[in-house]
Design a protein around this motif. Sequence first.
Motif, PDB file in Angstrom:
ATOM      1  N   MET A 295     -89.376 -17.610  29.855  1.00  0.00           N
ATOM      2  CA  MET A 295     -88.644 -17.474  31.109  1.00  0.00           C
ATOM      3  C   MET A 295     -88.116 -18.833  31.575  1.00  0.00           C
ATOM      4  O   MET A 295     -87.005 -18.936  32.108  1.00  0.00           O
ATOM      5  N   THR A 296     -88.909 -19.881  31.343  1.00  0.00           N
ATOM      6  CA  THR A 296     -88.458 -21.238  31.666  1.00  0.00           C
ATOM      7  C   THR A 296     -87.218 -21.588  30.845  1.00  0.00           C
ATOM      8  O   THR A 296     -86.263 -22.189  31.355  1.00  0.00           O
ATOM      9  N   GLY A 297     -87.236 -21.212  29.561  1.00  0.00           N
ATOM     10  CA  GLY A 297     -86.076 -21.442  28.713  1.00  0.00           C
ATOM     11  C   GLY A 297     -84.848 -20.733  29.235  1.00  0.00           C
ATOM     12  O   GLY A 297     -83.744 -21.293  29.246  1.00  0.00           O
ATOM     13  N   GLY A 298     -85.027 -19.507  29.688  1.00  0.00           N
ATOM     14  CA  GLY A 298     -83.905 -18.765  30.252  1.00  0.00           C
ATOM     15  C   GLY A 298     -83.331 -19.444  31.486  1.00  0.00           C
ATOM     16  O   GLY A 298     -82.110 -19.495  31.671  1.00  0.00           O
ATOM     17  N   VAL A 299     -84.202 -19.972  32.327  1.00  0.00           N
ATOM     18  CA  VAL A 299     -83.750 -20.678  33.528  1.00  0.00           C
ATOM     19  C   VAL A 299     -82.943 -21.925  33.157  1.00  0.00           C
ATOM     20  O   VAL A 299     -81.899 -22.214  33.762  1.00  0.00           O
ATOM     21  N   LEU A 300     -83.406 -22.656  32.146  1.00  0.00           N
ATOM     22  CA  LEU A 300     -82.686 -23.854  31.718  1.00  0.00           C
ATOM     23  C   LEU A 300     -81.279 -23.512  31.222  1.00  0.00           C
ATOM     24  O   LEU A 300     -80.313 -24.228  31.509  1.00  0.00           O
ATOM     25  N   VAL A 301     -81.161 -22.418  30.474  1.00  0.00           N
ATOM     26  CA  VAL A 301     -79.839 -21.998  29.997  1.00  0.00           C
ATOM     27  C   VAL A 301     -78.946 -21.626  31.180  1.00  0.00           C
ATOM     28  O   VAL A 301     -77.765 -21.994  31.217  1.00  0.00           O
ATOM     29  N   LEU A 302     -79.500 -20.920  32.154  1.00  0.00           N
ATOM     30  CA  LEU A 302     -78.718 -20.548  33.337  1.00  0.00           C
ATOM     31  C   LEU A 302     -78.264 -21.779  34.112  1.00  0.00           C
ATOM     32  O   LEU A 302     -77.125 -21.837  34.593  1.00  0.00           O
ATOM     33  N   VAL A 303     -79.134 -22.761  34.216  1.00  0.00           N
ATOM     34  CA  VAL A 303     -78.764 -24.016  34.895  1.00  0.00           C
ATOM     35  C   VAL A 303     -77.615 -24.684  34.150  1.00  0.00           C
ATOM     36  O   VAL A 303     -76.668 -25.210  34.766  1.00  0.00           O
ATOM     37  N   ALA A 304     -77.673 -24.660  32.822  1.00  0.00           N
ATOM     38  CA  ALA A 304     -76.598 -25.254  32.013  1.00  0.00           C
ATOM     39  C   ALA A 304     -75.274 -24.547  32.267  1.00  0.00           C
ATOM     40  O   ALA A 304     -74.224 -25.185  32.391  1.00  0.00           O
ATOM     41  N   LEU A 305     -75.315 -23.227  32.369  1.00  0.00           N
ATOM     42  CA  LEU A 305     -74.087 -22.462  32.609  1.00  0.00           C
ATOM     43  C   LEU A 305     -73.500 -22.792  33.975  1.00  0.00           C
ATOM     44  O   LEU A 305     -72.283 -22.954  34.122  1.00  0.00           O
ATOM     45  N   VAL A 306     -74.364 -22.887  34.978  1.00  0.00           N
ATOM     46  CA  VAL A 306     -73.905 -23.231  36.324  1.00  0.00           C
ATOM     47  C   VAL A 306     -73.300 -24.638  36.325  1.00  0.00           C
ATOM     48  O   VAL A 306     -72.244 -24.880  36.938  1.00  0.00           O
ATOM     49  N   LEU A 307     -73.944 -25.558  35.629  1.00  0.00           N
ATOM     50  CA  LEU A 307     -73.456 -26.935  35.568  1.00  0.00           C
ATOM     51  C   LEU A 307     -72.068 -26.994  34.932  1.00  0.00           C
ATOM     52  O   LEU A 307     -71.182 -27.707  35.411  1.00  0.00           O
ATOM     53  N   LEU A 308     -71.871 -26.232  33.883  1.00  0.00           N
ATOM     54  CA  LEU A 308     -70.563 -26.214  33.224  1.00  0.00           C
ATOM     55  C   LEU A 308     -69.477 -25.698  34.161  1.00  0.00           C
ATOM     56  O   LEU A 308     -68.334 -26.163  34.113  1.00  0.00           O
ATOM     57  N   GLN A 309     -69.820 -24.753  34.998  1.00  0.00           N
ATOM     58  CA  GLN A 309     -68.830 -24.185  35.906  1.00  0.00           C
ATOM     59  C   GLN A 309     -68.584 -25.059  37.134  1.00  0.00           C
ATOM     60  O   GLN A 309     -67.463 -25.120  37.650  1.00  0.00           O
ATOM     61  N   LEU A 310     -69.617 -25.750  37.596  1.00  0.00           N
ATOM     62  CA  LEU A 310     -69.456 -26.608  38.775  1.00  0.00           C
ATOM     63  C   LEU A 310     -68.683 -27.880  38.447  1.00  0.00           C
ATOM     64  O   LEU A 310     -67.959 -28.418  39.284  1.00  0.00           O
ATOM     65  N   TYR A 311     -68.849 -28.367  37.235  1.00  0.00           N
ATOM     66  CA  TYR A 311     -68.193 -29.607  36.834  1.00  0.00           C
ATOM     67  C   TYR A 311     -67.276 -29.351  35.644  1.00  0.00           C
ATOM     68  O   TYR A 311     -67.521 -29.802  34.531  1.00  0.00           O
ATOM     69  N   ARG A 312     -66.225 -28.575  35.926  1.00  0.00           N
ATOM     70  CA  ARG A 312     -65.266 -28.299  34.858  1.00  0.00           C
ATOM     71  C   ARG A 312     -64.446 -29.550  34.598  1.00  0.00           C
ATOM     72  O   ARG A 312     -63.920 -30.175  35.500  1.00  0.00           O
ATOM     73  N   ASP A 313     -64.324 -29.898  33.317  1.00  0.00           N
ATOM     74  CA  ASP A 313     -63.465 -31.017  32.961  1.00  0.00           C
ATOM     75  C   ASP A 313     -62.243 -30.477  32.254  1.00  0.00           C
ATOM     76  O   ASP A 313     -62.220 -29.344  31.787  1.00  0.00           O
ATOM     77  N   LYS A 314     -61.212 -31.281  32.163  1.00  0.00           N
ATOM     78  CA  LYS A 314     -60.001 -30.886  31.456  1.00  0.00           C
ATOM     79  C   LYS A 314     -60.238 -31.106  29.975  1.00  0.00           C
ATOM     80  O   LYS A 314     -59.922 -32.156  29.424  1.00  0.00           O
ATOM     81  N   ASP A 315     -60.818 -30.089  29.357  1.00  0.00           N
ATOM     82  CA  ASP A 315     -61.210 -30.218  27.955  1.00  0.00           C
ATOM     83  C   ASP A 315     -60.043 -30.483  27.037  1.00  0.00           C
ATOM     84  O   ASP A 315     -60.131 -31.270  26.112  1.00  0.00           O
ATOM     85  N   SER A 316     -58.987 -29.787  27.308  1.00  0.00           N
ATOM     86  CA  SER A 316     -57.905 -29.805  26.324  1.00  0.00           C
ATOM     87  C   SER A 316     -57.001 -31.009  26.515  1.00  0.00           C
ATOM     88  O   SER A 316     -56.320 -31.145  27.521  1.00  0.00           O
ATOM     89  N   GLN A 317     -57.029 -31.895  25.544  1.00  0.00           N
ATOM     90  CA  GLN A 317     -56.083 -32.999  25.572  1.00  0.00           C
ATOM     91  C   GLN A 317     -54.816 -32.616  24.827  1.00  0.00           C
ATOM     92  O   GLN A 317     -53.772 -33.221  24.992  1.00  0.00           O
ATOM     93  N   SER A 318     -54.914 -31.630  23.998  1.00  0.00           N
ATOM     94  CA  SER A 318     -53.769 -31.158  23.220  1.00  0.00           C
ATOM     95  C   SER A 318     -54.027 -29.740  22.781  1.00  0.00           C
ATOM     96  O   SER A 318     -55.120 -29.368  22.453  1.00  0.00           O
ATOM     97  N   GLN A 319     -53.000 -28.930  22.802  1.00  0.00           N
ATOM     98  CA  GLN A 319     -53.119 -27.560  22.331  1.00  0.00           C
ATOM     99  C   GLN A 319     -52.522 -27.423  20.938  1.00  0.00           C
ATOM    100  O   GLN A 319     -52.349 -26.338  20.426  1.00  0.00           O
ATOM    101  N   ASN A 320     -52.245 -28.534  20.329  1.00  0.00           N
ATOM    102  CA  ASN A 320     -51.644 -28.506  18.994  1.00  0.00           C
ATOM    103  C   ASN A 320     -52.665 -28.848  17.945  1.00  0.00           C
ATOM    104  O   ASN A 320     -53.607 -29.528  18.209  1.00  0.00           O
TER     105      ASN A 320
END
Length: 320
Positions: A295-320
């Motif tokens: 269950m602790t592992g599940g919480v850590l994964v959920l925290v990671a998902l929230v972190l990715l959404q709260l701090y979205r970066d402009k991943d794509s430098q190129s679409q080519n």
Amino acid sequence: MSMTTTASTQKAASGAFLVVVGSILFGTLGTVSVLAYQHGMTPPAFAAWRETIGALGLLLILGTGVGRPRDGSSFSWKTLEASQKVRLCIAAVAFMTFSLAIFYAFNLITVALALLIFYLYPALVTLVSGMTGKERFTVSKIIALILALAGSVLAVMGGYFGPGDVQVNLFGVALAALAAIADTVYFLVARDGYRDVPPIYATTFFLVAGAVVFALISLATSGLESLIYPFANPSVFPILLFAGVFGAAVPTVMILAGIRMAGSSRASILALTEPVAGMLIAAVVLSQTMLPIQMTGGVLVLVALVLLQLYRDKDSQSQN
């Protein structure tokens, strides 16, 4: 915030949603496969039926016109660039390779060990994406990756801490590593390697190819009887139907679309929702005990998902 930035943010969020939902659906496969095996199916035959039913479902959908390009144009395999055809075939081979490799690894080493090695692929995807300049390394992404990997380790290994539980075989370890590498290739190529192929068309291609390969393996290892087993035992068909539609076709389309919208590295990290979902589903359907460490592992994964959404970066430098 500009309209372009807003649209990009919404696209990334939609892509993240698709990957998470698709990964949760993939998480059902562990439980569904156990139910199929309990009904007498062999693993290769189960995989062949899953891919076949998934492919047939998508072909029926394509026959209605759903899944065509949004601009109203028609998609044609004949006019697809040769380079995209090559990359599509590379993705198909990677798709089948990681499925086959992890399946055989399960027979040689402890399942948890095989999964631990396999779930290193998000780190590989993030590393390669950053080194090739396709996506950027960011602090939030690296922290999310570490949290998600730690969470998946706890979720997978929670029930395997006994001294005699770990079975190690070098060939099995190599196969699990091959599965991780193949899935890395799949995620990297899926982003923009065959961008003109709509996700539903690409998924249909993957599933048809997989159905043929798994059927041949089933014939070679267990004979024709294993493939026609469901006709003698129709009670297994509902399980196969669920596996084909919700354990193959739907999640593969969703994750492929999500990779294109959210980026390879972000999508691969989000995909670590799968082992947590699998753990929860097994606990409910198969009455398996869920330990606090899991269950602790599940919480850590959920925290990671929230972190990715709260701090979205402009991943794509190129679409080519």
